[in-house]
Every structure is written in C-alpha cells, then in structure tokens.
Design an enzyme around this catalytic site. Sequence first.
Site, PDB file in Angstrom:
ATOM      1  N   ASP A  64      -1.128  -6.112  -0.256  1.00  0.00           N
ATOM      2  CA  ASP A  64      -1.241  -5.458   1.046  1.00  0.00           C
ATOM      3  C   ASP A  64      -2.689  -5.005   1.202  1.00  0.00           C
ATOM      4  O   ASP A  64      -3.186  -4.246   0.365  1.00  0.00           O
ATOM      5  CB  ASP A  64      -0.349  -4.207   0.963  1.00  0.00           C
ATOM      6  CG  ASP A  64       0.373  -3.912   2.232  1.00  0.00           C
ATOM      7  OD1 ASP A  64       0.167  -4.616   3.219  1.00  0.00           O
ATOM      8  OD2 ASP A  64       1.171  -2.956   2.209  1.00  0.00           O
ATOM      9  N   GLU A  82       9.285  -4.364  10.358  1.00  0.00           N
ATOM     10  CA  GLU A  82       9.671  -3.062   9.796  1.00  0.00           C
ATOM     11  C   GLU A  82      10.301  -2.163  10.868  1.00  0.00           C
ATOM     12  O   GLU A  82       9.740  -2.010  11.966  1.00  0.00           O
ATOM     13  CB  GLU A  82       8.445  -2.374   9.165  1.00  0.00           C
ATOM     14  CG  GLU A  82       8.806  -1.032   8.538  1.00  0.00           C
ATOM     15  CD  GLU A  82       7.780  -0.525   7.532  1.00  0.00           C
ATOM     16  OE1 GLU A  82       6.850  -1.268   7.148  1.00  0.00           O
ATOM     17  OE2 GLU A  82       7.937   0.642   7.116  1.00  0.00           O
ATOM     18  N   LYS A 110      -1.313  -9.405   2.766  1.00  0.00           N
ATOM     19  CA  LYS A 110      -0.544  -8.981   3.942  1.00  0.00           C
ATOM     20  C   LYS A 110      -1.432  -8.090   4.798  1.00  0.00           C
ATOM     21  O   LYS A 110      -2.113  -7.216   4.266  1.00  0.00           O
ATOM     22  CB  LYS A 110       0.711  -8.206   3.529  1.00  0.00           C
ATOM     23  CG  LYS A 110       1.467  -7.617   4.728  1.00  0.00           C
ATOM     24  CD  LYS A 110       2.872  -7.190   4.375  1.00  0.00           C
ATOM     25  CE  LYS A 110       2.986  -5.815   3.813  1.00  0.00           C
ATOM     26  NZ  LYS A 110       2.495  -4.744   4.699  1.00  0.00           N
ATOM     27  N   ASP A 138       0.839  -1.202   0.000  1.00  0.00           N
ATOM     28  CA  ASP A 138       0.000   0.000   0.000  1.00  0.00           C
ATOM     29  C   ASP A 138       0.879   1.258   0.000  1.00  0.00           C
ATOM     30  O   ASP A 138       0.378   2.385  -0.064  1.00  0.00           O
ATOM     31  CB  ASP A 138      -1.033  -0.003   1.134  1.00  0.00           C
ATOM     32  CG  ASP A 138      -0.435  -0.045   2.522  1.00  0.00           C
ATOM     33  OD1 ASP A 138       0.805  -0.163   2.641  1.00  0.00           O
ATOM     34  OD2 ASP A 138      -1.207   0.043   3.502  1.00  0.00           O
ATOM     35  N   SER A 139       2.212   1.052   0.022  1.00  0.00           N
ATOM     36  CA  SER A 139       3.153   2.155  -0.218  1.00  0.00           C
ATOM     37  C   SER A 139       2.866   2.802  -1.558  1.00  0.00           C
ATOM     38  O   SER A 139       3.266   3.934  -1.812  1.00  0.00           O
ATOM     39  CB  SER A 139       4.591   1.627  -0.205  1.00  0.00           C
ATOM     40  OG  SER A 139       4.724   0.557  -1.115  1.00  0.00           O
TER      41      SER A 139
HETATM   42  O1  KIV Z   1       3.530  -1.031   1.604  1.00  0.00           O
HETATM   43  C1  KIV Z   1       4.622  -1.595   1.448  1.00  0.00           C
HETATM   44  O2  KIV Z   1       5.270  -1.438   0.410  1.00  0.00           O
HETATM   45  C2  KIV Z   1       5.099  -2.450   2.533  1.00  0.00           C
HETATM   46  C3  KIV Z   1       6.472  -3.010   2.500  1.00  0.00           C
HETATM   47  C4  KIV Z   1       7.589  -2.154   2.193  1.00  0.00           C
HETATM   48  C5  KIV Z   1       6.730  -3.987   3.565  1.00  0.00           C
HETATM   49  O3  KIV Z   1       4.354  -2.726   3.415  1.00  0.00           O
END
Ligand code: KIV
Length: 266
Positions: A85, A184, A114, A46-47
């Site tokens: 995610d 993290e 995730k 979700d980044s």
């Molecule tokens: O949102 C994301 O990209 C992440 C990872 C970097 C672990 O949760």
Amino acid sequence: MTKRVTVKTIQKFKDENEKFSVLTAYDYSTAKYLDEAGIDIILIGDSLAMVALGYETTHSIGMNEMSIFTKAVAKGAERAMVVTDMPFLSYHTDIPTAVKNCGEMVKCGANAVKIEGFSEYILNVIKRLVETGIPVMGHLGFTPQFINTLGGYKIQGKTKDTAEEILRQAKELEKAGVFSIVLEMVPQDSAKYITQNLTVPTISCGAGKYCDAQVLVSDDVFGKFSDFKPKFARKYGDMKSLIYNCAKQFNDDVKSGKFPSDDEIF
Ligand code: KIV
C-alpha cells in the site's frame, strides 16, 4: 519451486468465477504462515500504521517504514502475490516521484502496489506505473487516506447515483490499467452492481459477498488488535488472550523460579 500468484492468475480467478483471498501482513513469520495457508495476495496495508505502530490514522506512516515491512513480508511469501500500500503523499505530488516511490517498493520485494482514490492525476499515475512494469491495485469507496475530506468512517455508494459514480471511476481505473480494485465500505448491492460491470476483479473490504475477493486486516482476523473492530471484520482467533496468557505464564514462571528448567540450560 512454488509458482507465484501473478496479475494473470488474479484475472483468471475472475474469468473462471473463482473467489480469491487477501490478508494483510507486516512481518516475515506472519507472511510465511499466510502463504502456507494458501492466501492468494498478502497486502502490506498502511493499516499497519494503526494496528502495528499505534498511530491514530494511516497518514503518519512513510516510505521508510513501508519499505522495512515490505522487505520482511516479501521474504516470507513464496506463492502469494505481495502488494504494498503506497503511503500518504508518496504518490500525490508528481508522477516522477510516484514512479520512484512505487519502484522502491518493487525493489523491496513487492510484486505490485496499491494506490487509493480517483482523479485525472491518479489515472495518469496508474498509466505511467503500468508502463514502467509496476502492477497497480486500485482502491475506491471509503479511502482511509481521505478520511479528513470524507468526514470520518462513512459508507460510500449508498444511493444509485453514488454507486454509479463509483462504477464510473472503477471503469476509468480499469482503462488506466489496474489489475484489481478494492471496494471499501460499499453496500453489498452497490458492490455487486459494480463488480458485474467490470472486467477486472473487485476485492471487498466490507463490501459484501458478491465481490470477486475478500480482504481483511490480519490483526482483526487473529483477534490481536482490540482498540476497535470494524463491523465487516470476522475474528477467527483470540491472539490477544493467547499473547496475554503466554506472557503472564512466563512472568509467573520467571518470578517463581520455574523458568528455566534443567532442559533449558547449557
Ligand atoms: O491498509 C489496509 O490494510 C487496506 C486494506 C484493508 C484494504 O487498505
């Protein structure tokens, strides 16, 4: 046909002491190249809210956007396991909604989901998802969806007691059925201790070299996202300059009449 990386492959990596790699991707062609490069898990993190959509935090992204990006990445990944995610509020209200939303991502092509954080409720969500046939990756330490309660980007598990607490939570996630856990922004020594005391693999996101795997946001790795660079990220390329230079040359060529050439017309 290429054999897909599965939860069994991931566990085998841990059991045989073999490191594995995780990168994020948000589109078809990036997923294809990561897959060809041998990346084991492709995460639609979700980044993407921040690096691809320009939002300030990960909170603003929803199911619709995550579905679109999951479909694109799943099309590009042949060997890598595809993990989505789950966005903020998509699994927090009640278990049936969590199962429905996570199931949606599987329908879009995800092989697993995730979910961030730890609570009795989260443990029950994980159990129900695993019973439904949806593998779950956990996420402990700094959890971006909790940035407002954590009070900012803060390292987690710095003291013996807080490291013990993360290990306790990780063991509970493991019991509930997760196949791996992202740690993290956890100090390396704490992450090492947690990793050595778990059966499932840990995936470091700024948690040092003793985890079983490493994950980074691909835009950081490619040198594409430049608003900020986390201390733990390594830049392997300069895509920002590449894009700028290509766009600039194109702009110059269009304006000077150098594009198109005789070879580029019908
Ligand atoms: O949102 C994301 O990209 C992440 C990872 C970097 C672990 O949760």
